[in-house]
Design a protein around this motif. Structure first.
Motif, PDB file in Angstrom:
ATOM      1  N   SER A 166      85.061  17.904 -88.919  1.00 37.49           N
ATOM      2  CA  SER A 166      83.857  18.388 -88.234  1.00 37.49           C
ATOM      3  C   SER A 166      83.017  17.196 -87.786  1.00 37.49           C
ATOM      4  O   SER A 166      83.328  16.049 -88.120  1.00 37.49           O
ATOM      5  N   SER A 167      81.945  17.482 -87.084  1.00 42.48           N
ATOM      6  CA  SER A 167      81.052  16.375 -86.704  1.00 42.48           C
ATOM      7  C   SER A 167      80.503  15.707 -87.962  1.00 42.48           C
ATOM      8  O   SER A 167      80.279  14.499 -87.975  1.00 42.48           O
ATOM      9  N   GLN A 168      80.328  16.477 -89.034  1.00 41.01           N
ATOM     10  CA  GLN A 168      79.887  15.867 -90.298  1.00 41.01           C
ATOM     11  C   GLN A 168      80.911  14.850 -90.806  1.00 41.01           C
ATOM     12  O   GLN A 168      80.544  13.774 -91.286  1.00 41.01           O
ATOM     13  N   SER A 169      82.207  15.197 -90.698  1.00 41.15           N
ATOM     14  CA  SER A 169      83.252  14.278 -91.159  1.00 41.15           C
ATOM     15  C   SER A 169      83.149  12.954 -90.396  1.00 41.15           C
ATOM     16  O   SER A 169      83.200  11.862 -90.983  1.00 41.15           O
ATOM     17  N   TYR A 170      83.042  13.042 -89.074  1.00 38.66           N
ATOM     18  CA  TYR A 170      82.938  11.841 -88.236  1.00 38.66           C
ATOM     19  C   TYR A 170      81.679  11.045 -88.568  1.00 38.66           C
ATOM     20  O   TYR A 170      81.694   9.820 -88.622  1.00 38.66           O
ATOM     21  N   ARG A 171      80.566  11.774 -88.781  1.00 38.76           N
ATOM     22  CA  ARG A 171      79.289  11.089 -88.989  1.00 38.76           C
ATOM     23  C   ARG A 171      79.249  10.366 -90.331  1.00 38.76           C
ATOM     24  O   ARG A 171      78.784   9.234 -90.420  1.00 38.76           O
ATOM     25  N   ILE A 172      79.767  11.020 -91.392  1.00 36.90           N
ATOM     26  CA  ILE A 172      79.773  10.333 -92.694  1.00 36.90           C
ATOM     27  C   ILE A 172      80.751   9.149 -92.635  1.00 36.90           C
ATOM     28  O   ILE A 172      80.487   8.084 -93.181  1.00 36.90           O
ATOM     29  N   ALA A 173      81.874   9.318 -91.906  1.00 34.48           N
ATOM     30  CA  ALA A 173      82.806   8.195 -91.731  1.00 34.48           C
ATOM     31  C   ALA A 173      82.092   7.029 -91.048  1.00 34.48           C
ATOM     32  O   ALA A 173      82.257   5.865 -91.442  1.00 34.48           O
ATOM     33  N   ALA A 174      81.283   7.334 -90.018  1.00 37.49           N
ATOM     34  CA  ALA A 174      80.528   6.282 -89.313  1.00 37.49           C
ATOM     35  C   ALA A 174      79.577   5.578 -90.290  1.00 37.49           C
ATOM     36  O   ALA A 174      79.486   4.340 -90.303  1.00 37.49           O
ATOM     37  N   ASP A 175      78.888   6.369 -91.128  1.00 41.94           N
ATOM     38  CA  ASP A 175      77.980   5.765 -92.118  1.00 41.94           C
ATOM     39  C   ASP A 175      78.750   4.822 -93.048  1.00 41.94           C
ATOM     40  O   ASP A 175      78.272   3.741 -93.394  1.00 41.94           O
ATOM     41  N   MET A 176      79.951   5.237 -93.448  1.00 42.64           N
ATOM     42  CA  MET A 176      80.745   4.414 -94.372  1.00 42.64           C
ATOM     43  C   MET A 176      81.174   3.108 -93.687  1.00 42.64           C
ATOM     44  O   MET A 176      81.216   2.052 -94.315  1.00 42.64           O
ATOM     45  N   ILE A 177      81.501   3.170 -92.398  1.00 40.11           N
ATOM     46  CA  ILE A 177      81.845   1.946 -91.661  1.00 40.11           C
ATOM     47  C   ILE A 177      80.646   1.009 -91.641  1.00 40.11           C
ATOM     48  O   ILE A 177      80.775  -0.202 -91.867  1.00 40.11           O
ATOM     49  N   ASP A 178      79.459   1.578 -91.429  1.00 40.26           N
ATOM     50  CA  ASP A 178      78.252   0.737 -91.430  1.00 40.26           C
ATOM     51  C   ASP A 178      78.000   0.137 -92.816  1.00 40.26           C
ATOM     52  O   ASP A 178      77.371  -0.909 -92.932  1.00 40.26           O
ATOM     53  N   LYS A 179      78.472   0.793 -93.859  1.00 36.36           N
ATOM     54  CA  LYS A 179      78.306   0.254 -95.221  1.00 36.36           C
ATOM     55  C   LYS A 179      79.449  -0.711 -95.580  1.00 36.36           C
ATOM     56  O   LYS A 179      79.553  -1.156 -96.714  1.00 36.36           O
ATOM     57  N   GLY A 180      80.367  -0.935 -94.638  1.00 32.12           N
ATOM     58  CA  GLY A 180      81.408  -1.938 -94.878  1.00 32.12           C
ATOM     59  C   GLY A 180      82.819  -1.413 -95.034  1.00 32.12           C
ATOM     60  O   GLY A 180      83.741  -2.193 -95.276  1.00 32.12           O
ATOM     61  N   ALA A 181      83.034  -0.103 -94.894  1.00 36.17           N
ATOM     62  CA  ALA A 181      84.402   0.431 -95.044  1.00 36.17           C
ATOM     63  C   ALA A 181      85.324  -0.218 -94.018  1.00 36.17           C
ATOM     64  O   ALA A 181      84.977  -0.338 -92.842  1.00 36.17           O
ATOM     65  N   ASP A 182      86.501  -0.636 -94.473  1.00 30.43           N
ATOM     66  CA  ASP A 182      87.469  -1.284 -93.584  1.00 30.43           C
ATOM     67  C   ASP A 182      88.357  -0.195 -92.979  1.00 30.43           C
ATOM     68  O   ASP A 182      89.514  -0.022 -93.347  1.00 30.43           O
ATOM     69  N   SER A 183      87.774   0.530 -92.041  1.00 33.91           N
ATOM     70  CA  SER A 183      88.417   1.729 -91.501  1.00 33.91           C
ATOM     71  C   SER A 183      89.770   1.432 -90.867  1.00 33.91           C
ATOM     72  O   SER A 183      90.720   2.198 -91.035  1.00 33.91           O
ATOM     73  N   ALA A 184      89.870   0.321 -90.140  1.00 32.31           N
ATOM     74  CA  ALA A 184      91.129   0.029 -89.447  1.00 32.31           C
ATOM     75  C   ALA A 184      92.242  -0.248 -90.458  1.00 32.31           C
ATOM     76  O   ALA A 184      93.369   0.229 -90.314  1.00 32.31           O
ATOM     77  N   TYR A 185      91.919  -1.022 -91.508  1.00 36.86           N
ATOM     78  CA  TYR A 185      92.917  -1.307 -92.549  1.00 36.86           C
ATOM     79  C   TYR A 185      93.358  -0.011 -93.237  1.00 36.86           C
ATOM     80  O   TYR A 185      94.546   0.260 -93.392  1.00 36.86           O
TER      81      TYR A 185
END
Lengths: 319, 319
Positions: A166-185
């Motif tokens: 959902s848009s919530q899933s995308y938005r929390i994922a975005a927040d985690m990237i801003d907190k340093g999550a290495d999304s690409a890895y």
């Protein structure tokens, strides 16, 4: 089970200590992400806290698990994450099944086995709920927690591909990237890496591909001989049931997985436009509109024929 | 090229009419999403506006293209989206290459061919920039625009898998879902659907798989014979160059695509930890650290051997 609000859960966790966080057996990314994420956060509040699982955590999650040193303590508070039913506890944690204090889950089918809990079937991943609780508990999300939460969301939504994203899933994922999550890895390890055994079993399975009903039905099998030949383990076949349905024009994908001689575990898949749960109900199984399962005891050709006959009826809306 | 701010671009577009929006040849999801998205938005402001491309738009984008009826008008303002260089215009739009009024792009390599423009190399997809411009122009984003923008972001980031997917990419995608984008349908069509020809060419290509240097280098070929046998068209091979690198433990993936007898278009891929651009520079090509290309004129075995030798050096950091 008494339903709590997320605020009440945050407050409750602030008050408790010596917390055991149970995962379901055969842990996936959401289970690992939730359990490790909440434990990392509770440790930052000075608590003793450990995740526990009946099965070993697969090594691909090491970038999460290696960040939480083991702790020994006498458990005083038992919580579960991403577990719908005590049957999913497995041997090692079955001892806790009648004494769960708090259950946090995102399965509509949750059986309400705990004293108190929160179940939100609209969250694509349970990790989305965990992220909210961590914030409400006043814990600053660091890179390790962000990696854990991101992993939960990404894996449970098929890298944001499934309709549960959902848009919530995308938005929390975005927040985690801003907190340093290495999304690409994380996404590369989870979705862009195949073992040679997986590659080999996929090739063998695709060699068995057959089409029916003007190519609207596709069927494959996974035989024990293929498993031996490829050297694949059971978890190398994860997601293979999705392959026949991916083919352009295919409405129903059938996968017959030989568990024993003449015993096939069957997976039926559609894109949601055809209801496949009826096919599986014909054979004593069930499931959702787009994904269902059953077991058929018969030689391969007969099992396949019976399934295809049922699938033809499902296509016509007769099931 | 004079750099404009997004505010200035929104104002400029509000003032112009009879706008032609050029896409690059061989259009991808970001090109289509940007061109159709901005045209839909400008039509809502009462403008005449049409996207134009030298090549036909693939039918899989029909859910976007069918929502914008054709318009005939004498173009008075020429803009480009997602085009880094006039060489990418193709035959049909080459006539406009010296008279581009406005260029909106996300390629660092943009050659600055327009009078005015905006280039943001940090945007994972050009569609992210388009979404901002549409909002600044005061247009309410509807479901059709949301589908176009979502498609641009999702396709250019490999369904949010590549490192160019930033928190901004995820956040704008979330906004588009809230505006009605059918994210699950789009991602299924773009990332979860294979033609039978694609399936067949993949199988043939994987049959050619060879490993070198303790399995750290993997090579495959796509021969003209395989293309004929599978019935695959050129666009059925999109992304095949990524397959060898996906295998666990492989550091460098090599794909030799036979364009003519003894002429191979080569793609080199890594996960970014090994620089493969040096391999391709040895043969007069080039590219990025994780993805590079070149052409080798030699029989297959010789071409492969020369490539593997160069890849061995790249592994050791000698290139």
């Amino acid at each position: 089970m008494k339903e709590l609000t997320l605020q009440e859960i945050a407050l409750l966790l602030q008050q408790k200590d010596n917390i055991l966080v149970l995962m379901h057996k055969s842990p996936d990314g959401d289970a690992v992400g939730c359990a490790y994420g909440i434990c990392m956060a509770l440790r930052k509040l000075g608590k003793n806290c450990m995740p526990v699982c009946s099965d070993p955590i697969p090594s691909k999650y090491e970038y999460i698990t290696s960040k939480l040193p083991p702790q020994e303590f006498e458990p005083a508070f038992i919580m579960t994450v991403d577990i719908a039913d005590t049957q999913l506890f497995g041997e090692k944690t079955a001892v806790y099944q009648d004494r769960v204090d708090l259950c946090i889950d995102h399965h509509f089918s949750n059986t309400g086995f705990a004293k108190e809990g929160y179940v939100d079937g609209k969250s694509g991943a349970c990790a989305e709920i965990i992220a909210k609780i961590i914030e409400l508990a006043g814990v600053e999300i660091d890179q390790d927690i962000a990696n854990a939460i991101f992993t939960g969301i990404s894996t449970d939504t098929g890298c944001f591909k499934y309709s549960n994203a959902s848009s919530q899933s995308y938005r929390i994922a975005a927040d985690m990237i801003d907190k340093g999550a290495d999304s690409a890895y994380i996404n590369r390890i989870m979705f862009d890496t195949k073992s040679r055994q997986r590659l080999e079993i996929e090739r063998l399975v695709l060699d068995s591909l057959e089409f029916f009903e003007e190519d609207k039905i596709a069927a494959v099998c996974i035989t024990k001989e293929m498993m031996q030949k490829s050297g694949a383990a059971d978890d190398d076949t994860d997601g293979i049931a999705g392959l026949p349905r991916q083919i352009e024009g295919v409405k129903i994908g059938l996968t017959l997985n030989e568990k024993d001689s003449g015993v096939f575990k069957v997976s039926c898949r559609s894109a949601g436009d055809v209801d496949v749960s009826g096919i599986c109900r014909c054979f004593g199984g069930g499931g959702h509109k787009a994904a269902a399962g059953c077991v058929i005891n018969a030689p391969y050709e007969e099992a396949k024929q019976r399934l295809v006959d049922a699938a033809r009826k499902a296509l016509k809306g007769e099931l």
